[in-house]
Each structure stands twice: as C-alpha cells, then as structure tokens.
Design an enzyme around this catalytic site. Structure first.
Site, PDB file in Angstrom:
ATOM      1  N   HIS A 118       3.538   3.784  -7.209  1.00 55.91           N
ATOM      2  CA  HIS A 118       3.372   5.221  -6.974  1.00 55.91           C
ATOM      3  C   HIS A 118       3.485   5.523  -5.468  1.00 55.91           C
ATOM      4  O   HIS A 118       4.272   6.377  -5.054  1.00 55.91           O
ATOM      5  CB  HIS A 118       2.012   5.666  -7.516  1.00 55.91           C
ATOM      6  CG  HIS A 118       1.705   7.111  -7.271  1.00 55.91           C
ATOM      7  ND1 HIS A 118       1.903   8.087  -8.213  1.00 55.91           N
ATOM      8  CD2 HIS A 118       1.232   7.750  -6.175  1.00 55.91           C
ATOM      9  CE1 HIS A 118       1.574   9.258  -7.707  1.00 55.91           C
ATOM     10  NE2 HIS A 118       1.145   9.092  -6.468  1.00 55.91           N
ATOM     11  N   GLU A 119       2.717   4.805  -4.674  1.00 54.08           N
ATOM     12  CA  GLU A 119       2.735   5.072  -3.229  1.00 54.08           C
ATOM     13  C   GLU A 119       4.096   4.715  -2.631  1.00 54.08           C
ATOM     14  O   GLU A 119       4.547   5.354  -1.673  1.00 54.08           O
ATOM     15  CB  GLU A 119       1.595   4.321  -2.523  1.00 54.08           C
ATOM     16  CG  GLU A 119       0.177   4.639  -3.036  1.00 54.08           C
ATOM     17  CD  GLU A 119      -0.160   6.122  -3.115  1.00 54.08           C
ATOM     18  OE1 GLU A 119       0.473   6.931  -2.413  1.00 54.08           O
ATOM     19  OE2 GLU A 119      -1.063   6.479  -3.905  1.00 54.08           O
TER      20      GLU A 119
END
Ligand code: ZN
Length: 499
Positions: free
Chosen positions: A263-264
């Site tokens: 996600h990051e």
C-alpha cells in the site's frame, strides 16, 4: 520569460516553501519512527516554529506582488505556467487569511494531539482524549471561518484533502455504494467458504523484511530515493526525491506487514513518478488524497491480491518461509490473501468491508461538524454505527473511536479519500486492462513495469492539473462512481466464496 522575470521569482519562492515543507515532513516522520518517549514537548515546539516559518514564506507580500503581475500578463503565460500561477494563487490567498498565531497554535496542537491519542489508545481512555478532539474541532471551525467558509467547515476540510470535493458529492457516491455493498458483504460472509488466516503463524520478522523488500523493489520502488521503516501506524511521507514509508511487523500476521508495505509503495511510486523538477509547483504535486489513495489501493488490492501476482511471488514466499508454509496449500494461501471478514479495526479490514468503515467515519464527521453530535457522545455513536454497518460492537474504545490517528492531528475529512481512492482505483484498473489485455500475464512473469508506465503517463505525469473528478473523466472516460468498484469486488470475491 527571462530568469529575473516574476515567474522565475515565483518559482524561487515556491521552491523555498517546498524545501521547508519537506523538512517539516521529515521531522514528522522522525516523530513517528524514532522519537524517544519523553521528547514529545520539544517536538511540538519544533513543529510550531517550522509551521510559523513556512507560513511566513507562504504569505510573503512579494509573492502576492509577483502573482498580481503574472495574472495581469496572463496572455504571455504558457498553459503550464497558468496552472502553476492558479495553484500558487489559491495557496497564497488561503495562507494570507490565516493569522500566524493560529498557524503556530494549530501545528503545536497537532503534535500534542498525536501523543495524547497514542496514550489514550494505549490506556483505552477516551475521557483523556475528548478535550483534544474538542480543541481540534474548534480549530477546524476557526480555520474555515478565517477563510470566509464559516458554516461550511466540513466541505472545506474535504476540499483540503481532495480539491473540488464536497459532502454533497460524497454523500451521493457513498449512498450508491452502500446500497449494493451491504448485501454483497452479507452474501460473501454467509458463505460456507472461510479463509484460514490462522494457518499463517510464526513468520520471523527478518524474513518478512526480506520478502517485502523483494516485492516492493519488483513493483518498481526506487530505494535509492526512499526507505522503509517501522511505525505504530503505517504511512508514507516525503516526495519523489526522498520517500519515507513505514510498515509494522507481527510474526503471526505476515500478510499485514506485506500489504501495508505494498500500500505505502503505491503512494511512493506515485510520488516518485511526479515530475521531479516540478515538485514545488502544481505540475509536480499529487492531485489530492483520493488520487493518492487510488494509487496505493490499486497496487495493494487489484495487483497484490491477484492470482497473477501470487503466481509469481508464491514460490518466492515459500522459499523464504519453507517451514511456515509447508502445510498450507496454494488455494489456502490465496484465500488467506483474500480473506473477507468484518472486523472492528479499519486498518485490518479486507477490501470488501473496508468501505463500510469509511462510510461510518464520514457519517460521524458530518454530525460532528453539524453540531448534532457532541464529542462526549462519540463512543456511543461510534459503537451504534459499527453495530449497524459491520454487525459488530466494540468491547472497548480502543477497538472503536480511539483506533485511528487522523482526528488527533486535526485531519478531519481525510477518511473519505480512502473510499474515493478505491472507486478510482477500480476505474483505472478496468481502463488499463482494456488497453493492455495481457497485463495479468505480465504480472505472472514478475513484470509490473507495463502497469507502472501506464500509471505514470496517465496519472503521475499530470501532477495536480486535474482533480479526482476530472481525472476520472479524462483517464477512464467515465464519471467517478462506485460501479467499477462493485464490479471488481464481485468479480474477485464471488468466484472465491460463492461459486
Ligand atoms: Zn494510504
């Protein structure tokens, strides 16, 4: 225009402001990654001084004079220069309406609020946190009033994160989503098929670190201009020249650290894809948090939870964790990756029920700003909403209203960006697949460059030229809507759970 033109002067000042902002971000990153426990007071003061310095640079009267000259000579500007000037004007007008004392107070309060939240959450003590929330709400209302938006404070908070958004637009999108999502969740969770995440136990942190490094590099993250560390709450900050990502590790939840990191990485790839030489202007800045979340959610979900992704990475996962995976079949692993189960905690939620967590927060934020819900009544309101939307009642405020960091530093109006991002991610997914039909075969070979290149051309390179609504029209050919997300969720989850 020549080097000493007002445009060059404007760029010089925007660069100066940007560099100061990156310093403030770095100090914020350090606060969540490295800060010794008793150093929080000094950090709050450091934030306040930095905010004051940035505000002084952003309200320098010279900036206003250059902008006025450029606007008067509008015909001599290129289309790109017009984008830069318009955005700089918007920022300048907002900044000059805020008193320096207020900016300083708000920055210090953000930091104080963060530490108060962390302590209240650890001790499950909402009462100690309530005054912080009341103060943050009051600051948000005051900020809107300074800008002449009194009475529309919540719309202003939404617009701050997602230019052009309003509660009315989001209400309509969320109502359409909720009407079809609630029955879909019921259909999936009443299936006899159940993911067995408990099969994945005892994964050494060093192995998890090595695996997620391999994955994120393969997706295209450039570690020569970024790094990943550990924090209580995963996040990504910085810009394409220096990205700071975080994740967190639990030996019994190896997929948690992995998907947080993916996600990051999606956020990081977006920032690394923005035009580097233009970072200080609208041409090199993110379009808004909804678009940002569309990037992180697309890599995390559409890519990271796909069969094709696991075709490539499963052998590598098994090689890294031979003992832990020897009794787990491929189907069991894939089902664990795509486990759907209502949970009380948003950041642990699967991508199907996740959107219900956002709808809950949006409904509560609207009531807080309308004054129809008092802070002291928040825990009860939260628990009632969780019961209604998720079918679960928190047994503590830690598992309820205290779970999220956002309100602690005044980031009201941020949550809807996650759900708008999910909608846009699904629309981008169908758009790229229509243009690259072999996309998933590329993933199965470990090649993610085609997707990254497409996102770079169609999203990253555009900077802040278009807001989420306009970007959706231009890139996907349709209005932002929950329909692509609903279609994607059905296509991915119904064959797994309801075949
Ligand atoms: Zn995110």
């Amino acid at each position: 225009m020549t080097n000493d033109s007002p445009y060059a002067e404007l760029l010089g000042q925007l660069n100066r402001i940007h560099r100061l902002e990156t310093v403030a971000q770095l100090v914020g990153w350090d606060e969540q990654v490295n800060l010794p426990p008793d150093s929080a007071d000094l950090r709050a003061e450091q934030h306040a001084v930095l905010a004051e310095t940035i505000h002084a640079a952003a309200t320098d009267p010279k900036l206003g004079a250059w902008l006025a000259r450029l606007e008067a000579a509008d015909a001599g500007l290129t289309a790109d220069q017009r984008v830069v000037v318009a955005e700089a004007r918007r920022d300048y007008d907002r900044a000059t309406k805020l008193p320096a004392d207020f900016v300083r107070e708000k920055a210090a309060q953000s930091s104080i609020g963060y530490h108060a939240w962390a302590q209240a959450r650890a001790q499950d003590d909402f009462a100690s946190y309530a005054p912080v929330l009341e103060k943050n709400l009051e600051l948000a209302q005051r900020e809107a009033a300074y800008l002449g938006l009194g009475g529309r404070a919540y719309d202003y908070m939404l617009d701050k994160h997602d230019p052009g958004m309003s509660a009315a637009v989001i209400s309509r999108l969320f109502a359409e989503l909720k009407a079809e999502l609630v029955p879909l969740v019921r259909q999936i969770t009443s299936s006899p098929v159940q993911a067995k995440r408990e099969l994945l136990r005892g994964f050494p942190v060093a192995g998890q670190q090595a695996f997620l490094r391999e994955v994120t590099e393969q997706l295209g993250f450039n570690y020569r201009r970024g790094r990943i560390d550990v924090s209580l709450h995963p996040f990504c900050s910085g810009n394409g020249a220096d990205i700071r990502m975080t994740t967190r590790f639990n030996a019994d939840e190896p997929l948690d650290s992995l998907f947080s990191a993916i996600h990051e990485t999606g956020h990081g790839l977006y920032e690394q894809g923005l035009p580097l030489a233009q970072h200080a202007t609208a041409l090199g800045r993110a379009a808004g948090m909804g678009v940002h979340e569309s990037q992180s959610r697309l890599w995390e979900n559409q890519v990271g939870r796909s069969r094709a992704f696991w075709r490539f990475f499963e052998p590598r996962f098994r090689a890294q964790f031979a003992a832990q995976t020897q009794d787990v079949s491929s189907d069991e692993l894939y089902l664990a990756v795509n486990a759907v189960e209502p949970t009380l905690i948003r950041v642990d939620a699967d991508e199907v029920t996740y959107n219900l967590h956002i709808i809950l927060r949006f409904e509560i934020e609207q009531r807080l700003f309308a004054g129809t819900l008092a802070v002291r009544d928040l825990p009860a309101a939260w628990n009632a909403a969780a019961r209604e939307l998720l079918g679960l009642t928190p047994d503590s405020d830690r598992a309820g209203v205290l779970q999220d960091v956002h309100w602690s530093d005044g980031a009201f109006g941020y949550f809807p960006s996650y759900c708008l991002g999910n909608m846009l991610a699904a629309q981008l997914w169908y758009a790229v697949k229509a243009q690259r039909p072999a996309l998933e075969e590329e993933f199965a070979r470990g090649d993610f460059s085609g997707l990254l290149h497409w996102l770079h051309e169609n999203v990253h390179a555009l900077g802040k030229r278009y807001d989420a609504l306009e970007l959706s029209r231009r890139v996907t050919g349709g209005e932002l809507s929950p329909q692509a997300l609903l279609r994607y969720l059905r296509e991915r989850y119904l064959p797994l759970y309801c075949a």
